[in-house]
Design an enzyme around this catalytic site. Sequence first.
Site, PDB file in Angstrom:
ATOM      1  CE1 TYR A  20      25.102   3.048  -0.153  1.00  0.00           C
ATOM      2  CE2 TYR A  20      23.177   4.325   0.499  1.00  0.00           C
ATOM      3  CZ  TYR A  20      24.184   3.421   0.811  1.00  0.00           C
ATOM      4  OH  TYR A  20      24.251   2.885   2.067  1.00  0.00           O
ATOM      5  CB  THR A  80      20.833   1.953   2.943  1.00  0.00           C
ATOM      6  OG1 THR A  80      20.616   3.368   3.019  1.00  0.00           O
ATOM      7  CG2 THR A  80      20.625   1.526   1.496  1.00  0.00           C
ATOM      8  CE  LYS A 105      23.693  -1.255   1.217  1.00  0.00           C
ATOM      9  NZ  LYS A 105      24.724  -2.149   1.835  1.00  0.00           N
ATOM     10  CG  ASP A 145      38.068  -7.872  -3.108  1.00  0.00           C
ATOM     11  OD1 ASP A 145      36.896  -7.435  -3.187  1.00  0.00           O
ATOM     12  OD2 ASP A 145      38.859  -7.889  -4.073  1.00  0.00           O
ATOM     13  CB  THR A 201      29.004   4.186   2.340  1.00  0.00           C
ATOM     14  OG1 THR A 201      30.379   4.461   2.659  1.00  0.00           O
ATOM     15  CG2 THR A 201      28.620   2.805   2.859  1.00  0.00           C
ATOM     16  CB  ALA A 254      28.371  -0.883   1.876  1.00  0.00           C
ATOM     17  CD1 TRP A 287      19.396   9.302   8.104  1.00  0.00           C
ATOM     18  CD2 TRP A 287      19.025  10.853   9.671  1.00  0.00           C
ATOM     19  NE1 TRP A 287      18.593  10.271   7.542  1.00  0.00           N
ATOM     20  CE2 TRP A 287      18.348  11.238   8.486  1.00  0.00           C
ATOM     21  CE3 TRP A 287      18.912  11.661  10.792  1.00  0.00           C
ATOM     22  CZ2 TRP A 287      17.594  12.416   8.393  1.00  0.00           C
ATOM     23  CZ3 TRP A 287      18.155  12.829  10.704  1.00  0.00           C
ATOM     24  CH2 TRP A 287      17.512  13.204   9.518  1.00  0.00           C
TER      25      TRP A 287
END
Length: 248
Positions: free
Chosen positions: A90, A66, A94, A3, A27, A25, A115
Amino acid sequence: MLDVTDPARVHAAVAGHDVVVNCAAWTAVDAAESHEGEAFVVNAVGPANLARAARASGARLVQVSTDYVFEGNAARPYPEDAPVAPRSAYGRTKAAGEWAVRAETDDHLVVRTAWLYGAGGKCFPKTMARLGAERDSVTVVDDQLGQPTWTVDLAALIVRLVAADAPSGTYHGTSSGEVSWFGFAQEVMRSAGLGTRVESTTSASFAAPAPRPAYSVLGHAALRSAGVEPIGDWAERWAVASGPVLAG
């Protein structure tokens, strides 16, 4: 399983290690729009905890990030030092995670990817192959461009970056070249041996809570400067990956 939001557990887990790779993450891109606080805890507070622990133990931290940190409206591949301008929750969380890592430890590698597909878990090629086996046709957006990237290639790139003792900084871990989701879907159908017709549409036809980047093509100049070869062309890598991914 660790965690990353628990500082005490993070410090205990990191102690004694030379390199730590943060693959944790939030996501769920659309869910983050209505749960940005929870996503922030995982995507920003978690990396901050890891960075502090890595610094304390003398470990190098690899933070996987990302393409969503960018606005997604460029016309040429995003360089590593391009200004971030996330349009989604998101992406904001990030980007905050990247900032936290840079602020908390000097010995870091921020590796942005996009991707992703792989044999484990859900991914675009598996979904397309499943739909192709069930339907005569599928409709896929043709106005989003990116670089389909095999998880195996990303993992190998991270290992090569660490082995090369690459300078601390930001790198892009995506395949080379570019294609639309529509074009990728066509390749998936061919690889799966399906005659399913792939029809093109626009992003406007698929309403979603979170905006998707129209252009997710990332440049690889930093890798070359570090003496690390970027991942090969997406189509060549898909030709190698398609068997294990579609069988997974």
